[in-house]
Scaffold this active site. Structure first.
Site, PDB file in Angstrom:
ATOM      1  N   HIS A   1       5.574  88.968   1.795  1.00 38.09           N
ATOM      2  CA  HIS A   1       6.324  90.022   2.490  1.00 38.09           C
ATOM      3  C   HIS A   1       7.233  89.365   3.524  1.00 38.09           C
ATOM      4  CE1 HIS A   1       7.246  93.367   5.136  1.00 38.09           C
ATOM      5  NE2 HIS A   1       6.959  94.155   4.117  1.00 38.09           N
TER       6      HIS A   1
ATOM      7  N   GLU B   1       7.873  89.987   6.475  1.00 37.89           N
ATOM      8  CA  GLU B   1       7.274  89.807   7.809  1.00 37.89           C
ATOM      9  C   GLU B   1       6.370  88.578   7.818  1.00 37.89           C
ATOM     10  OE1 GLU B   1       5.819  93.823   8.170  1.00 37.89           O
ATOM     11  OE2 GLU B   1       7.903  94.492   8.256  1.00 37.89           O
TER      12      GLU B   1
ATOM     13  N   SER C   1      12.828 101.242   3.897  1.00 39.28           N
ATOM     14  CA  SER C   1      13.158 102.604   4.339  1.00 39.28           C
ATOM     15  C   SER C   1      13.172 103.627   3.196  1.00 39.28           C
ATOM     16  CB  SER C   1      14.473 102.616   5.119  1.00 39.28           C
ATOM     17  OG  SER C   1      14.359 101.803   6.280  1.00 39.28           O
TER      18      SER C   1
ATOM     19  N   GLU D   1      12.888  93.709  -1.435  1.00 39.64           N
ATOM     20  CA  GLU D   1      12.948  94.352  -0.132  1.00 39.64           C
ATOM     21  C   GLU D   1      14.010  93.664   0.728  1.00 39.64           C
ATOM     22  OE1 GLU D   1       9.060  96.542   0.894  1.00 39.64           O
ATOM     23  OE2 GLU D   1       8.809  94.461   1.475  1.00 39.64           O
TER      24      GLU D   1
ATOM     25  N   ASN E   1       2.445 100.333   2.136  1.00 38.48           N
ATOM     26  CA  ASN E   1       2.088  99.200   2.991  1.00 38.48           C
ATOM     27  C   ASN E   1       1.953  99.717   4.425  1.00 38.48           C
ATOM     28  OD1 ASN E   1       1.943  96.824   4.429  1.00 38.48           O
ATOM     29  ND2 ASN E   1       4.036  96.159   3.967  1.00 38.48           N
TER      30      ASN E   1
ATOM     31  N   GLY F   1      12.178  99.002   7.795  1.00 37.11           N
ATOM     32  CA  GLY F   1      11.869  99.605   9.085  1.00 37.11           C
ATOM     33  C   GLY F   1      13.094  99.945   9.907  1.00 37.11           C
TER      34      GLY F   1
ATOM     35  N   LYS G   1       0.907  98.215   6.990  1.00 31.30           N
ATOM     36  CA  LYS G   1       1.108  97.165   8.005  1.00 31.30           C
ATOM     37  C   LYS G   1      -0.001  97.261   9.059  1.00 31.30           C
ATOM     38  CE  LYS G   1       5.929  97.232   6.793  1.00 31.30           C
ATOM     39  NZ  LYS G   1       7.306  96.970   7.145  1.00 31.30           N
TER      40      LYS G   1
HETATM   41  P1  PGA Z   1       9.683 100.431   5.494  1.00 29.79           P
HETATM   42  O1  PGA Z   1       8.856  99.103   5.098  1.00 29.79           O
HETATM   43  O2  PGA Z   1       9.495 101.421   4.362  1.00 29.79           O
HETATM   44  O3  PGA Z   1       9.059 100.904   6.773  1.00 29.79           O
HETATM   45  O4  PGA Z   1      11.093 100.030   5.638  1.00 29.79           O
HETATM   46  C1  PGA Z   1       8.826  98.617   3.783  1.00 29.79           C
HETATM   47  C2  PGA Z   1       8.005  97.355   3.713  1.00 29.79           C
HETATM   48  O5  PGA Z   1       8.098  96.523   4.607  1.00 29.79           O
HETATM   49  O6  PGA Z   1       7.234  97.142   2.750  1.00 29.79           O
END
Ligand code: PGA
Length: 255
Positions: A94, A96, A211, A166, A9, A172, A11
């Site tokens: 997601h 976010e 992460s 997640e 992803n 992140g 983003k």
């Molecule tokens: P990250 O994001 O690996 O940077 O923690 C995962 C995601 O949001 O899908």
């Protein structure tokens, strides 16, 4: 046998030049044949993905979609538009999108449905915040996130879907869930779905996200209910992302 999946992803990151380099690097790499590798670039780079990945086994998809097919929805992108550019998958719900763009449970459920009606495979993201975990509510939250979709589309829709667990506190932040913590929640998710249909639940790929990196991927992916990963930051670099794809080969989930 459950499909092993590693999805990147991106983003809202990178330039056209970055996207091209990343796509070319992935397209030219040797992809493990039993791992489904997917990239989720920003919408504007999907034509580039369809061009550069068309001869590779790597699939691509949208990071989001609108629940309608077309209409006066400025700034939105629909499932038919995504399939026009060869998308096979789409991320739905997601964290976010849920938190920053206020997508509530019914909206996520409608998007899941719109994805399938439009011929896309939704990757339904679920996860709890740190506060929810600390207050002992993590399982309730996940249960609600799953139930709202099951109510809207029925369990049979999960025959053609993927779930990504997640934990919001791990996205992140560099704070990965331990393999044991992740496994516990993956087993919970599967158990929830087993109550509706055991065969569907046992065939469903459940990815871990938060992460994931080359150095923690094997530990996570070898847990029995973890069928791969949804990778954010570490999917922006070819070598690291490919190492994560390779880590999924060692998955030992029940066949
Ligand atoms: P990250 O994001 O690996 O940077 O923690 C995962 C995601 O949001 O899908």
């Amino acid at each position: 046998m459950r499909k092993k999946i590693v999805a990147g992803n991106w983003k809202m990151n990178g330039s056209r030049t970055d996207a091209e380099a990343l796509l070319k690097g992935i397209a030219n790499a040797e992809i493990p044949s039993d791992v489904e590798v997917i990239v989720f670039p920003p919408f504007v780079y999907l034509p580039l993905a369809s061009e550069l990945l068309k001869h590779s086994s790597v699939k691509w998809g949208g990071q989001n979609l609108h629940e309608g097919k077309n209409g006066a929805f400025t700034g939105e992108v629909s499932a038919p538009m995504l399939t026009d550019y060869g998308c096979k998958y789409v991320l739905v719900g997601h964290s976010e999108r849920r938190s920053l763009f206020h997508e509530d449970l019914p909206t996520v459920a409608r998007k899941f449905k719109a994805a399938q009606v439009g011929g896309l495979i939704p990757i339904l993201c679920v996860g709890e915040t740190l506060e929810e975990r600390k207050s002992g509510n993590a399982e309730n939250i996940i249960q609600q996130q799953l139930a709202s979709v099951i109510e809207a589309v029925s369990i049979s829709a999960f025959q053609n879907a993927v779930v990504a667990y997640e934990p919001v506190w791990a996205i992140g932040t560099g704070l990965t869930a331990t393999p044991e913590q992740a496994q516990e929640m993956h087993a919970f998710i599967r158990k929830e779905l087993v109550q509706h249909d055991a065969a569907i639940a046992n065939k469903l790929s459940i990815l871990y996200g938060g992460s994931v990196k080359a150095d923690n991927a094997v530990g996570l992916f070898t847990m029995p209910d973890i069928d791969g990963g949804l990778v954010g930051g570490a999917s922006l670099e070819v070598k690291g992302f490919l190492a994560i794809c390779q880590a999924a080969v060692y998955d030992v989930s029940p066949q």
